[in-house]
Design an enzyme around this catalytic site. Structure first.
Site, short mmCIF file in Angstrom:
data_model
loop_
_atom_site.label_atom_id
_atom_site.label_comp_id
_atom_site.label_asym_id
_atom_site.label_seq_id
_atom_site.Cartn_x
_atom_site.Cartn_y
_atom_site.Cartn_z
N SER A 16 -59.85 -52.06 -20.58
CA SER A 16 -59.23 -53.24 -19.49
C SER A 16 -57.67 -53.08 -19.44
O SER A 16 -56.89 -53.10 -18.54
CB SER A 16 -59.59 -54.47 -20.05
OG SER A 16 -59.14 -55.06 -21.18
N ASN A 17 -57.15 -52.62 -20.53
CA ASN A 17 -55.57 -52.42 -20.48
C ASN A 17 -55.19 -51.31 -19.84
O ASN A 17 -54.14 -51.19 -19.18
CB ASN A 17 -55.00 -52.31 -22.30
CG ASN A 17 -54.77 -53.63 -22.61
OD1 ASN A 17 -53.83 -54.35 -22.50
ND2 ASN A 17 -55.83 -54.13 -23.42
N ARG A 94 -58.29 -45.46 -34.00
CA ARG A 94 -58.00 -44.54 -35.10
C ARG A 94 -56.58 -44.55 -35.35
O ARG A 94 -55.56 -44.79 -34.84
CB ARG A 94 -58.07 -42.89 -34.70
CG ARG A 94 -59.55 -42.67 -34.11
CD ARG A 94 -59.73 -41.13 -33.94
NE ARG A 94 -61.17 -41.30 -33.78
CZ ARG A 94 -62.14 -41.17 -34.80
NH1 ARG A 94 -61.74 -40.68 -35.66
NH2 ARG A 94 -63.32 -41.22 -34.23
N LEU A 95 -56.44 -44.16 -36.76
CA LEU A 95 -54.91 -43.99 -37.24
C LEU A 95 -54.44 -42.75 -36.58
O LEU A 95 -55.01 -41.77 -37.05
CB LEU A 95 -54.87 -44.14 -38.79
CG LEU A 95 -54.67 -45.47 -39.30
CD1 LEU A 95 -54.63 -45.26 -40.96
CD2 LEU A 95 -53.62 -46.34 -38.92
N ASN A 110 -48.33 -49.13 -29.10
CA ASN A 110 -49.73 -49.69 -29.48
C ASN A 110 -49.71 -51.19 -28.97
O ASN A 110 -48.56 -51.66 -29.19
CB ASN A 110 -50.33 -49.45 -30.81
CG ASN A 110 -51.60 -50.12 -31.01
OD1 ASN A 110 -52.35 -49.79 -30.29
ND2 ASN A 110 -51.77 -50.61 -32.04
N HIS A 112 -51.61 -54.75 -29.95
CA HIS A 112 -52.46 -55.37 -31.00
C HIS A 112 -52.69 -56.76 -30.74
O HIS A 112 -51.74 -57.64 -30.41
CB HIS A 112 -51.92 -55.13 -32.25
CG HIS A 112 -52.54 -55.53 -33.52
ND1 HIS A 112 -53.66 -54.76 -34.03
CD2 HIS A 112 -52.61 -56.76 -34.11
CE1 HIS A 112 -54.38 -55.57 -35.09
NE2 HIS A 112 -53.73 -56.66 -35.05
C1 GRF Z 1 -57.07 -54.93 -26.94
O1 GRF Z 1 -57.15 -56.26 -27.39
C2 GRF Z 1 -55.77 -54.34 -27.69
O2 GRF Z 1 -55.08 -55.40 -28.13
C3 GRF Z 1 -56.63 -53.76 -28.94
O3 GRF Z 1 -57.86 -53.10 -28.52
C4 GRF Z 1 -58.28 -54.22 -27.30
C5 GRF Z 1 -58.73 -52.77 -26.26
O4 GRF Z 1 -59.34 -53.63 -25.31
N1 GRF Z 1 -55.99 -52.91 -29.67
P1 GRF Z 1 -59.38 -52.80 -23.89
O5 GRF Z 1 -60.20 -51.61 -24.29
O6 GRF Z 1 -58.15 -52.49 -23.35
O7 GRF Z 1 -60.20 -53.76 -23.06
#
Ligand code: GRF
Length: 195
Positions: A16-17, A94-95, A110, A112
């Protein structure tokens, strides 16, 4: 006119991002282009989202490689082939290892779902609910070799309402993510005159 800044999105899940960043570009709010999706999960929804947009996907299975250095070397050569400027981690589970860091540290970020340094690692939303905090939120940070430890770039708070479920808090946090991530990327890009 100078060439657009090229982004690679790394994701393992829903994407979704990725979609929010793509839409922000289409809306003319983010002056960049996504040139590659890097994904380690063959069934991830983000892959179908990318394919719908005709975005090249580098799909890899870590089990096919001896170690992280080996698959990251292959990722780096893909990134170079697409002349990627910035790596955008969006649910990449993954790291990041030394091979990628040595090439892209400072140009790799990133998102979070907590106000770091609170609740790093897996299920930050569950951790926040378990701790009973009244405020959580979203952090965008540079990648370093630690787990969600890199320098913080942007944060936005989200109120944790009474009796909120995991799904409800996740929805509220993602709503903020989808606005904050594209906007922060645009800020970083417009600050950088190294392109
Ligand atoms: C997000 O909530 C982000 O903060 C975390 O993983 C999630 C990814 O969501 N790192 P999407 O795959 O972008 O919907």
């Amino acid at each position: 006119m100078s060439a657009k800044v090229k982004l690679a999105v790394f994701a393992s899940g829903s994407g979704s991002n990725y979609q929010a960043i793509d839409q922000s570009i289409r809306a003319g709010e983010l002056d960049a282009e996504i040139v590659l999706l890097v994904c380690d999960q063959p069934n991830a929804k983000v892959i179908s989202r990318a394919r719908q947009n005709n975005l090249p996907v580098f799909l890899f299975n870590p089990n096919d490689y001896q170690d992280k250095a080996e698959f990251e070397e292959e990722i780096v050569s893909e990134l170079k082939a697409y002349q990627v400027d910035w790596i955008i981690l969006a649910g990449y589970m993954r790291l990041v290892g030394a091979t990628l860091l040595s090439q892209y540290q400072g140009r790799m970020i990133n998102i979070h779902p907590s106000l770091l340094p609170a609740f790093p690692g897996l299920d930050a939303i569950g951790q926040a609910l378990e701790a009973g905090v009244k405020v959580s939120g979203v952090t965008i940070h540079y990648i370093d070799s630690g787990m969600d430890t890199g320098e913080i770039i942007a944060q936005k708070a989200v109120t944790v309402e009474n009796e909120m479920t995991h799904d409800e808090l996740q929805t509220a946090i993602q709503h903020v993510e989808h606005e904050l991530y594209p906007r922060t990327i645009q800020q970083l890009i417009s600050e950088g005159d190294s392109f």
